[in-house]
Every structure is written in C-alpha cells, then in structure tokens.
Design a protein around this motif. Structure first.
Motif, PDB file in Angstrom:
ATOM      1  N   ARG A  82      -8.557  -4.846  -4.613  1.00  0.00           N
ATOM      2  CA  ARG A  82      -9.002  -3.306  -4.684  1.00  0.00           C
ATOM      3  C   ARG A  82      -8.319  -1.965  -4.655  1.00  0.00           C
ATOM      4  NH1 ARG A  82      -9.072  -2.752  -9.790  1.00  0.00           N
ATOM      5  NH2 ARG A  82     -10.202  -4.705  -9.440  1.00  0.00           N
ATOM      6  N   ALA A  83      -8.134  -2.015  -3.773  1.00  0.00           N
ATOM      7  CA  ALA A  83      -7.600  -1.371  -3.025  1.00  0.00           C
ATOM      8  C   ALA A  83      -5.362  -1.787  -2.290  1.00  0.00           C
ATOM      9  CB  ALA A  83      -7.250  -1.324  -1.172  1.00  0.00           C
ATOM     10  N   TYR A  84      -5.071  -3.178  -2.776  1.00  0.00           N
ATOM     11  CA  TYR A  84      -4.240  -3.634  -3.006  1.00  0.00           C
ATOM     12  C   TYR A  84      -3.185  -2.499  -4.485  1.00  0.00           C
ATOM     13  CZ  TYR A  84       0.219  -6.474  -2.494  1.00  0.00           C
ATOM     14  OH  TYR A  84       1.384  -7.495  -1.648  1.00  0.00           O
ATOM     15  N   LEU A  85      -4.309  -2.977  -5.337  1.00  0.00           N
ATOM     16  CA  LEU A  85      -3.763  -2.116  -7.481  1.00  0.00           C
ATOM     17  C   LEU A  85      -3.854  -0.984  -6.496  1.00  0.00           C
ATOM     18  CD1 LEU A  85      -5.711  -5.197  -9.317  1.00  0.00           C
ATOM     19  CD2 LEU A  85      -3.810  -5.108  -8.774  1.00  0.00           C
ATOM     20  N   ASP A  86      -4.902  -0.453  -5.834  1.00  0.00           N
ATOM     21  CA  ASP A  86      -4.972   1.249  -6.772  1.00  0.00           C
ATOM     22  C   ASP A  86      -3.561   1.622  -6.076  1.00  0.00           C
ATOM     23  OD1 ASP A  86      -7.191   1.342  -8.107  1.00  0.00           O
ATOM     24  OD2 ASP A  86      -8.885   0.895  -6.602  1.00  0.00           O
ATOM     25  N   GLN A 143      -1.503   0.060   0.539  1.00  0.00           N
ATOM     26  CA  GLN A 143      -2.820  -0.177   1.214  1.00  0.00           C
ATOM     27  C   GLN A 143      -2.639  -2.203   0.540  1.00  0.00           C
ATOM     28  OE1 GLN A 143      -6.533   2.550   0.778  1.00  0.00           O
ATOM     29  NE2 GLN A 143      -5.216   4.105   1.573  1.00  0.00           N
ATOM     30  N   GLY A 144      -3.127  -2.556   1.410  1.00  0.00           N
ATOM     31  CA  GLY A 144      -3.457  -4.095   1.410  1.00  0.00           C
ATOM     32  C   GLY A 144      -2.982  -5.224   1.540  1.00  0.00           C
ATOM     33  N   HIS A 145      -1.418  -4.639   1.185  1.00  0.00           N
ATOM     34  CA  HIS A 145      -0.174  -5.580   1.867  1.00  0.00           C
ATOM     35  C   HIS A 145       0.150  -5.477   2.884  1.00  0.00           C
ATOM     36  CE1 HIS A 145       3.982  -7.146   3.251  1.00  0.00           C
ATOM     37  NE2 HIS A 145       3.300  -7.453   1.388  1.00  0.00           N
ATOM     38  N   LEU A 146      -0.648  -4.969   3.811  1.00  0.00           N
ATOM     39  CA  LEU A 146      -0.676  -5.832   5.754  1.00  0.00           C
ATOM     40  C   LEU A 146      -2.539  -5.167   5.302  1.00  0.00           C
ATOM     41  CD1 LEU A 146       2.090  -3.748   7.259  1.00  0.00           C
ATOM     42  CD2 LEU A 146       2.031  -6.473   6.778  1.00  0.00           C
ATOM     43  N   TYR A 147      -2.863  -6.894   5.562  1.00  0.00           N
ATOM     44  CA  TYR A 147      -4.545  -6.379   6.232  1.00  0.00           C
ATOM     45  C   TYR A 147      -4.410  -6.750   7.550  1.00  0.00           C
ATOM     46  CZ  TYR A 147      -8.575  -7.751   5.514  1.00  0.00           C
ATOM     47  OH  TYR A 147     -10.501  -7.919   5.236  1.00  0.00           O
ATOM     48  N   GLN A 148      -4.791  -6.655   8.213  1.00  0.00           N
ATOM     49  CA  GLN A 148      -5.362  -6.680  10.072  1.00  0.00           C
ATOM     50  C   GLN A 148      -3.860  -7.086  10.597  1.00  0.00           C
ATOM     51  OE1 GLN A 148      -8.894  -9.186   9.834  1.00  0.00           O
ATOM     52  NE2 GLN A 148     -10.300  -7.494   8.643  1.00  0.00           N
ATOM     53  N   GLY A 149      -3.120  -6.808   9.908  1.00  0.00           N
ATOM     54  CA  GLY A 149      -1.632  -6.921  10.375  1.00  0.00           C
ATOM     55  C   GLY A 149      -1.214  -8.265   9.732  1.00  0.00           C
ATOM     56  N   TRP A 150      -1.333  -8.735   8.812  1.00  0.00           N
ATOM     57  CA  TRP A 150      -0.514  -9.867   8.275  1.00  0.00           C
ATOM     58  C   TRP A 150      -0.288  -9.650   7.008  1.00  0.00           C
ATOM     59  CZ3 TRP A 150      -6.109 -11.730  10.085  1.00  0.00           C
ATOM     60  CH2 TRP A 150      -5.498 -11.818  11.396  1.00  0.00           C
ATOM     61  N   PRO A 151       0.756  -9.825   6.502  1.00  0.00           N
ATOM     62  CA  PRO A 151       1.366 -10.111   5.142  1.00  0.00           C
ATOM     63  C   PRO A 151       0.547 -10.541   4.216  1.00  0.00           C
ATOM     64  CG  PRO A 151       2.936 -11.127   6.478  1.00  0.00           C
ATOM     65  CD  PRO A 151       1.671 -10.736   7.289  1.00  0.00           C
ATOM     66  N   LEU A 161      -7.983 -16.061 -16.343  1.00  0.00           N
ATOM     67  CA  LEU A 161      -6.907 -15.553 -14.822  1.00  0.00           C
ATOM     68  C   LEU A 161      -7.768 -15.218 -14.267  1.00  0.00           C
ATOM     69  CD1 LEU A 161      -3.970 -13.553 -17.198  1.00  0.00           C
ATOM     70  CD2 LEU A 161      -3.557 -15.936 -16.177  1.00  0.00           C
ATOM     71  N   ARG A 162      -7.065 -15.826 -13.255  1.00  0.00           N
ATOM     72  CA  ARG A 162      -7.726 -15.782 -11.994  1.00  0.00           C
ATOM     73  C   ARG A 162      -6.776 -15.031 -10.498  1.00  0.00           C
ATOM     74  NH1 ARG A 162     -12.915 -16.744 -12.713  1.00  0.00           N
ATOM     75  NH2 ARG A 162     -13.190 -18.106 -14.261  1.00  0.00           N
ATOM     76  N   ARG A 163      -7.455 -13.848  -9.482  1.00  0.00           N
ATOM     77  CA  ARG A 163      -6.396 -12.899  -8.924  1.00  0.00           C
ATOM     78  C   ARG A 163      -7.783 -13.270  -7.197  1.00  0.00           C
ATOM     79  NH1 ARG A 163      -4.741  -7.877 -10.619  1.00  0.00           N
ATOM     80  NH2 ARG A 163      -6.793  -7.612 -10.808  1.00  0.00           N
ATOM     81  N   THR A 164      -6.501 -13.653  -6.437  1.00  0.00           N
ATOM     82  CA  THR A 164      -6.837 -13.209  -4.693  1.00  0.00           C
ATOM     83  C   THR A 164      -5.924 -12.856  -4.331  1.00  0.00           C
ATOM     84  OG1 THR A 164      -8.083 -14.788  -3.538  1.00  0.00           O
ATOM     85  CG2 THR A 164      -6.746 -15.879  -4.230  1.00  0.00           C
ATOM     86  N   ALA A 165      -6.346 -12.636  -3.184  1.00  0.00           N
ATOM     87  CA  ALA A 165      -4.959 -12.226  -2.050  1.00  0.00           C
ATOM     88  C   ALA A 165      -5.414 -13.522  -1.024  1.00  0.00           C
ATOM     89  CB  ALA A 165      -5.742 -10.769  -1.790  1.00  0.00           C
ATOM     90  N   LEU A 166      -3.911 -13.147  -0.699  1.00  0.00           N
ATOM     91  CA  LEU A 166      -3.986 -14.447   0.399  1.00  0.00           C
ATOM     92  C   LEU A 166      -2.846 -14.191   1.414  1.00  0.00           C
ATOM     93  CD1 LEU A 166      -3.375 -17.371  -2.234  1.00  0.00           C
ATOM     94  CD2 LEU A 166      -5.473 -16.657  -0.558  1.00  0.00           C
ATOM     95  N   ILE A 167      -2.524 -14.706   2.538  1.00  0.00           N
ATOM     96  CA  ILE A 167      -1.614 -14.369   3.702  1.00  0.00           C
ATOM     97  C   ILE A 167      -0.553 -15.069   3.014  1.00  0.00           C
ATOM     98  CG2 ILE A 167      -0.581 -14.998   6.295  1.00  0.00           C
ATOM     99  CD1 ILE A 167      -4.183 -14.399   6.715  1.00  0.00           C
ATOM    100  N   TYR A 168       0.461 -14.660   3.345  1.00  0.00           N
ATOM    101  CA  TYR A 168       2.292 -15.573   2.671  1.00  0.00           C
ATOM    102  C   TYR A 168       2.474 -15.684   3.904  1.00  0.00           C
ATOM    103  CZ  TYR A 168       4.704 -11.376   1.670  1.00  0.00           C
ATOM    104  OH  TYR A 168       5.417 -10.260   2.076  1.00  0.00           O
ATOM    105  N   GLY A 226       3.406  -5.738  -1.960  1.00  0.00           N
ATOM    106  CA  GLY A 226       4.007  -4.936  -1.991  1.00  0.00           C
ATOM    107  C   GLY A 226       3.684  -3.923  -3.286  1.00  0.00           C
ATOM    108  N   SER A 227       5.151  -3.498  -4.080  1.00  0.00           N
ATOM    109  CA  SER A 227       4.824  -2.917  -4.922  1.00  0.00           C
ATOM    110  C   SER A 227       6.092  -3.778  -5.651  1.00  0.00           C
ATOM    111  CB  SER A 227       5.546  -1.420  -5.215  1.00  0.00           C
ATOM    112  OG  SER A 227       6.622  -1.742  -4.714  1.00  0.00           O
ATOM    113  N   ASP A 228       5.962  -4.930  -5.557  1.00  0.00           N
ATOM    114  CA  ASP A 228       7.469  -6.121  -6.699  1.00  0.00           C
ATOM    115  C   ASP A 228       5.935  -6.987  -7.366  1.00  0.00           C
ATOM    116  OD1 ASP A 228       9.862  -5.168  -5.647  1.00  0.00           O
ATOM    117  OD2 ASP A 228       9.301  -6.584  -4.167  1.00  0.00           O
ATOM    118  N   HIS A 229       6.334  -7.154  -8.563  1.00  0.00           N
ATOM    119  CA  HIS A 229       5.405  -7.545  -9.688  1.00  0.00           C
ATOM    120  C   HIS A 229       6.581  -9.007 -10.016  1.00  0.00           C
ATOM    121  CE1 HIS A 229       2.318  -5.215  -9.780  1.00  0.00           C
ATOM    122  NE2 HIS A 229       2.728  -5.041  -9.270  1.00  0.00           N
ATOM    123  N   PHE A 230       5.811 -10.213 -10.341  1.00  0.00           N
ATOM    124  CA  PHE A 230       6.841 -11.569 -10.500  1.00  0.00           C
ATOM    125  C   PHE A 230       6.488 -12.575 -10.720  1.00  0.00           C
ATOM    126  CE2 PHE A 230       7.243 -11.158  -6.144  1.00  0.00           C
ATOM    127  CZ  PHE A 230       7.275 -12.320  -5.685  1.00  0.00           C
TER     128      PHE A 230
END
Length: 149
Positions: free
Chosen positions: A21-25, A30-38, A52-59, A96-100
């Motif tokens: 939610r923070a990432y989207l809002d 906010q959210g791209h870096l989570y506790q220092g990890w991308p 459609l299922r969405r999750t947040a992951l370190i990459y 981040g702000s890039d969608h693809f």
C-alpha cells in the motif's frame, strides 16, 4: 458475483499488505527501499484461480534483468508467486515508479552460482534459508519486455 478479470489481490500478510500500500500510494517513493533493501512489486496470474496476485519482494540486478529468490522464508514449499510464474511466466512489475512487464524463468544450474552470489551479497539471509531448507531455492530471472516501436 465474480471479481473483475483485472482486479489485483494483494498479499494478505498484514506487513506485506502495508508495504504494498505504501509503495502504491507514493508510486515507489516509500517502499522501494524496505529496511535498506531494494524491493519491487510483482503481479502474477494465479495458476488455479486466474486472479491477479501482487506481492513485494527483495530483488537483485544483473544488467537489465531482475533477480528474485523463491525462498518463502526458507520453508519447504515454493511460494505461490513462483508457482504462478512457472504456469504463466509473464508478470507485471513496479520498480520504484517504473511499471513494465517481464518474462520470468528459473536460472539454470550453470547460471545460478554467479547470480546466487549477487543476491546473497544483497541479502545474506538467502544463504541461511538455503541451508535450512530441504528444497533447492529457485532463483528467478525476470527480463523486461522491450517496447516495440
């Protein structure tokens, strides 16, 4: 009443849902870096439900490719997002702000050692998860689609 075909269902784990939610809002501010990890947002098509299922992951990164570890916190079963990608390898990403969109595949045995080093240098917990898990943790390579034109 059924859900619209393009409605996205976020990971129901409370802290992950809050992160999404923070990432989207904030469009990734906010959210791209989570506790220092991308981190990125990965949207897959459910293999059983078609939702459609969405999750947040370190990459990690390998040139223009994105690297994900299907660690599931070291559990002895693959995460749902990985199983979804093995069924339908096209996914939507927000970095981040890039969608693809991108195409996913599991790294081969020949590729994995070099890529594993990249992701474990970024997030050392992956090495511990692998040591503690009875399964081989898949390393997923996501290659962005190149716009035609």
């Amino acid at each position: 009443m059924t859900a619209p075909e393009n409605e996205i269902f976020d990971n129901p784990t409370p802290w992950v849902a809050d992160h999404i939610r923070a990432y989207l809002d904030t469009d990734g501010v906010q959210g791209h870096l989570y506790q220092g990890w991308p981190t990125l947002l990965l949207t897959t098509r459910g293999r059983r439900t078609g939702k459609l299922r969405r999750t947040a992951l370190i990459y990690g990164r390998d040139q223009d490719r994105y690297l994900l570890v299907a660690s599931n916190g070291g559990a002895d079963r693959h995460p749902a997002w990985y199983l979804n990608l093995t069924d339908t390898p096209t996914a939507s990403l927000q970095v981040g702000s890039d969608h693809f969109t991108a195409t996913a595949r599991t790294a081969t045995a020949e590729e994995k050692p070099r890529l594993w080093q990249i992701v474990t240098e970024l997030f050392s917990q992956y090495a511990r998860y692998q040591e503690e898990s009875a399964r081989e943790l898949p390393l997923v390579i996501l290659t962005p689609h190149v716009p035609s034109g």
